[in-house]
Scaffold this motif. Structure first.
Motif, PDB file in Angstrom:
ATOM      1  N   LYS A   1      -9.386   2.908  10.287  1.00 42.90           N
ATOM      2  CA  LYS A   1      -9.036   3.868   9.264  1.00 42.90           C
ATOM      3  C   LYS A   1      -8.780   3.207   7.922  1.00 42.90           C
ATOM      4  CE  LYS A   1      -7.225   7.711  11.816  1.00 42.90           C
ATOM      5  NZ  LYS A   1      -6.167   8.700  11.813  1.00 42.90           N
ATOM      6  N   ASN A   2      -8.387   1.962   7.899  1.00 43.43           N
ATOM      7  CA  ASN A   2      -8.176   1.211   6.659  1.00 43.43           C
ATOM      8  C   ASN A   2      -7.181   1.865   5.717  1.00 43.43           C
ATOM      9  OD1 ASN A   2      -9.970  -0.902   7.299  1.00 43.43           O
ATOM     10  ND2 ASN A   2     -11.662   0.481   6.884  1.00 43.43           N
ATOM     11  N   ASP A   3      -6.117   2.434   6.239  1.00 41.08           N
ATOM     12  CA  ASP A   3      -5.084   3.047   5.405  1.00 41.08           C
ATOM     13  C   ASP A   3      -4.124   1.995   4.863  1.00 41.08           C
ATOM     14  OD1 ASP A   3      -6.115   5.504   6.009  1.00 41.08           O
ATOM     15  OD2 ASP A   3      -4.590   6.023   7.482  1.00 41.08           O
ATOM     16  N   HIS A   4      -3.511   2.314   3.729  1.00 42.68           N
ATOM     17  CA  HIS A   4      -2.355   1.608   3.191  1.00 42.68           C
ATOM     18  C   HIS A   4      -2.599   0.130   2.906  1.00 42.68           C
ATOM     19  CE1 HIS A   4      -0.464   5.306   4.383  1.00 42.68           C
ATOM     20  NE2 HIS A   4      -0.760   5.079   5.653  1.00 42.68           N
ATOM     21  N   HIS A   5      -3.707  -0.204   2.287  1.00 36.42           N
ATOM     22  CA  HIS A   5      -3.962  -1.582   1.891  1.00 36.42           C
ATOM     23  C   HIS A   5      -3.636  -1.757   0.416  1.00 36.42           C
ATOM     24  CE1 HIS A   5      -5.738  -2.874   5.605  1.00 36.42           C
ATOM     25  NE2 HIS A   5      -6.634  -1.914   5.570  1.00 36.42           N
ATOM     26  N   THR A   6      -3.168  -2.939   0.058  1.00 35.90           N
ATOM     27  CA  THR A   6      -2.896  -3.271  -1.339  1.00 35.90           C
ATOM     28  C   THR A   6      -3.691  -4.509  -1.706  1.00 35.90           C
ATOM     29  OG1 THR A   6      -0.660  -2.356  -1.230  1.00 35.90           O
ATOM     30  CG2 THR A   6      -1.120  -3.921  -3.003  1.00 35.90           C
ATOM     31  N   PHE A   7      -4.437  -4.405  -2.819  1.00 35.53           N
ATOM     32  CA  PHE A   7      -5.156  -5.545  -3.379  1.00 35.53           C
ATOM     33  C   PHE A   7      -4.417  -5.922  -4.656  1.00 35.53           C
ATOM     34  CE2 PHE A   7      -8.171  -3.153  -0.901  1.00 35.53           C
ATOM     35  CZ  PHE A   7      -8.872  -4.125  -0.209  1.00 35.53           C
ATOM     36  N   ARG A   8      -3.738  -7.056  -4.670  1.00 35.33           N
ATOM     37  CA  ARG A   8      -2.925  -7.457  -5.814  1.00 35.33           C
ATOM     38  C   ARG A   8      -3.524  -8.708  -6.452  1.00 35.33           C
ATOM     39  NH1 ARG A   8       2.004  -6.838  -3.702  1.00 35.33           N
ATOM     40  NH2 ARG A   8       2.143  -4.825  -4.714  1.00 35.33           N
ATOM     41  N   ARG A   9      -3.758  -8.618  -7.776  1.00 33.91           N
ATOM     42  CA  ARG A   9      -4.292  -9.720  -8.588  1.00 33.91           C
ATOM     43  C   ARG A   9      -5.588 -10.296  -8.004  1.00 33.91           C
ATOM     44  NH1 ARG A   9       1.150 -10.248  -8.763  1.00 33.91           N
ATOM     45  NH2 ARG A   9       1.253 -11.886  -7.209  1.00 33.91           N
ATOM     46  N   VAL A  10      -6.466  -9.410  -7.547  1.00 34.84           N
ATOM     47  CA  VAL A  10      -7.779  -9.815  -7.040  1.00 34.84           C
ATOM     48  C   VAL A  10      -8.742  -9.868  -8.220  1.00 34.84           C
ATOM     49  CG1 VAL A  10      -9.728  -9.095  -5.592  1.00 34.84           C
ATOM     50  CG2 VAL A  10      -7.385  -8.825  -4.767  1.00 34.84           C
ATOM     51  N   GLN A  11      -9.566 -10.911  -8.267  1.00 36.19           N
ATOM     52  CA  GLN A  11     -10.585 -11.028  -9.314  1.00 36.19           C
ATOM     53  C   GLN A  11     -11.961 -11.019  -8.658  1.00 36.19           C
ATOM     54  OE1 GLN A  11     -10.042 -14.264 -12.028  1.00 36.19           O
ATOM     55  NE2 GLN A  11     -12.050 -14.016 -12.937  1.00 36.19           N
ATOM     56  N   CYS A  12     -12.840 -10.114  -9.136  1.00 34.62           N
ATOM     57  CA  CYS A  12     -14.194  -9.992  -8.605  1.00 34.62           C
ATOM     58  C   CYS A  12     -15.174 -10.339  -9.723  1.00 34.62           C
ATOM     59  CB  CYS A  12     -14.483  -8.570  -8.143  1.00 34.62           C
ATOM     60  SG  CYS A  12     -13.311  -7.919  -6.958  1.00 34.62           S
ATOM     61  N   THR A  13     -16.144 -11.185  -9.419  1.00 31.76           N
ATOM     62  CA  THR A  13     -17.184 -11.524 -10.388  1.00 31.76           C
ATOM     63  C   THR A  13     -18.414 -11.984  -9.617  1.00 31.76           C
ATOM     64  OG1 THR A  13     -17.619 -12.735 -12.439  1.00 31.76           O
ATOM     65  CG2 THR A  13     -16.489 -13.944 -10.697  1.00 31.76           C
ATOM     66  N   GLY A  14     -19.555 -11.978 -10.275  1.00 26.43           N
ATOM     67  CA  GLY A  14     -20.776 -12.457  -9.631  1.00 26.43           C
ATOM     68  C   GLY A  14     -21.393 -11.458  -8.668  1.00 26.43           C
ATOM     69  N   PHE A  15     -21.182 -10.186  -8.876  1.00 27.26           N
ATOM     70  CA  PHE A  15     -21.752  -9.161  -7.999  1.00 27.26           C
ATOM     71  C   PHE A  15     -22.862  -8.422  -8.734  1.00 27.26           C
ATOM     72  CE2 PHE A  15     -18.077  -7.421 -10.197  1.00 27.26           C
ATOM     73  CZ  PHE A  15     -18.571  -6.253 -10.752  1.00 27.26           C
ATOM     74  N   THR A  16     -23.782  -7.829  -7.966  1.00 30.01           N
ATOM     75  CA  THR A  16     -24.841  -7.039  -8.584  1.00 30.01           C
ATOM     76  C   THR A  16     -24.653  -5.549  -8.363  1.00 30.01           C
ATOM     77  OG1 THR A  16     -26.244  -7.301  -6.637  1.00 30.01           O
ATOM     78  CG2 THR A  16     -26.571  -8.865  -8.443  1.00 30.01           C
ATOM     79  N   TYR A  17     -23.929  -5.146  -7.325  1.00 33.62           N
ATOM     80  CA  TYR A  17     -23.710  -3.723  -7.065  1.00 33.62           C
ATOM     81  C   TYR A  17     -22.337  -3.286  -7.596  1.00 33.62           C
ATOM     82  CZ  TYR A  17     -23.139   0.778  -4.897  1.00 33.62           C
ATOM     83  OH  TYR A  17     -22.901   2.108  -4.705  1.00 33.62           O
ATOM     84  N   ALA A  18     -21.268  -3.590  -6.868  1.00 30.44           N
ATOM     85  CA  ALA A  18     -19.927  -3.162  -7.277  1.00 30.44           C
ATOM     86  C   ALA A  18     -18.907  -4.247  -6.963  1.00 30.44           C
ATOM     87  CB  ALA A  18     -19.540  -1.867  -6.575  1.00 30.44           C
ATOM     88  N   GLY A  19     -17.914  -4.339  -7.830  1.00 34.81           N
ATOM     89  CA  GLY A  19     -16.828  -5.292  -7.593  1.00 34.81           C
ATOM     90  C   GLY A  19     -16.037  -4.920  -6.358  1.00 34.81           C
ATOM     91  N   LEU A  20     -15.690  -3.645  -6.238  1.00 31.46           N
ATOM     92  CA  LEU A  20     -14.977  -3.140  -5.065  1.00 31.46           C
ATOM     93  C   LEU A  20     -15.662  -1.874  -4.577  1.00 31.46           C
ATOM     94  CD1 LEU A  20     -11.301  -3.497  -6.344  1.00 31.46           C
ATOM     95  CD2 LEU A  20     -12.439  -4.943  -4.654  1.00 31.46           C
TER      96      LEU A  20
END
Length: 187
Positions: A1-20
């Motif tokens: 179900k992937n409920d209640h997750h926290t992504f804190r100070r995540v940096q995404c780069t180098g993608f062609t579709y979507a960061g998240l």
């Protein structure tokens, strides 16, 4: 179900579709806190909640996007830079989507909410508050928000830039409500 997750100070780069890519109708209360998403003018989306929207892997079977299976997302201080399509694409009317206190620059558009069609019980509430959207690489048609479903609130935001003859446009076609309050539109 992937409920209640926290992504804190995540940096995404180098993608062609979507960061998240946050998908799945049962993915509730996903929190993005102080994240930085850098598309480097190659990535399409900063945050995408459309299930199956990403292209198939090399040699894989093409997938068909499902617009009624997005996650419920709350973003605080999210920064989205240099994406070529939309900073945010919301694909579900079942889970709320909120951005508060962040900014986006060097992006073609701020928000896309496709026409959901049928399938979900009711429109989601989409809220963008205290957000800055600069227009360095805005789409040629000037549309920064294209909302075709859900209820949309844009509150206390700064939209645009001091570029002569560059106007921002917001397109809303929804059965839900539209609230545009206390914004500073610089173009």
């Amino acid at each position: 179900k992937n409920d209640h997750h926290t992504f804190r100070r995540v940096q995404c780069t180098g993608f062609t579709y979507a960061g998240l890519v946050l998908e799945g109708r049962n993915a509730k209360a996903i929190i993005l806190d102080d994240c930085l998403i850098q598309g480097n003018n190659v990535g399409l989306y900063g945050v995408d909640t459309v299930r199956g929207g990403a292209p198939a892997a090399v040699g894989g079977t093409p997938r068909r996007p499902t617009y009624n299976s997005g996650a419920q997302v709350f973003g605080f201080g999210v920064k989205i830079v240099g994406v070529t399509a939309h900073a945010v694409r919301v694909g579900d009317r079942n889970g709320n989507f909120s951005l508060e206190g962040g900014y986006s620059e060097d992006c073609a558009r701020l928000l896309s909410v496709p026409d959901y069609g049928t399938g979900s019980g009711g429109p989601c509430a989409i809220s963008i508050k205290d957000f800055r959207f600069a227009i360095e690489n805005m789409a040629a048609d000037g549309v920064i928000v294209d909302c075709r479903g859900g209820s949309l609130s844009i509150i206390d935001c700064t939209l645009g830039g001091f570029i002569p003859d560059k106007q921002v446009k917001i397109y809303v076609s929804t059965k839900g409500s539209f609230r545009f309050e206390g914004n500073f539109v610089t173009s």
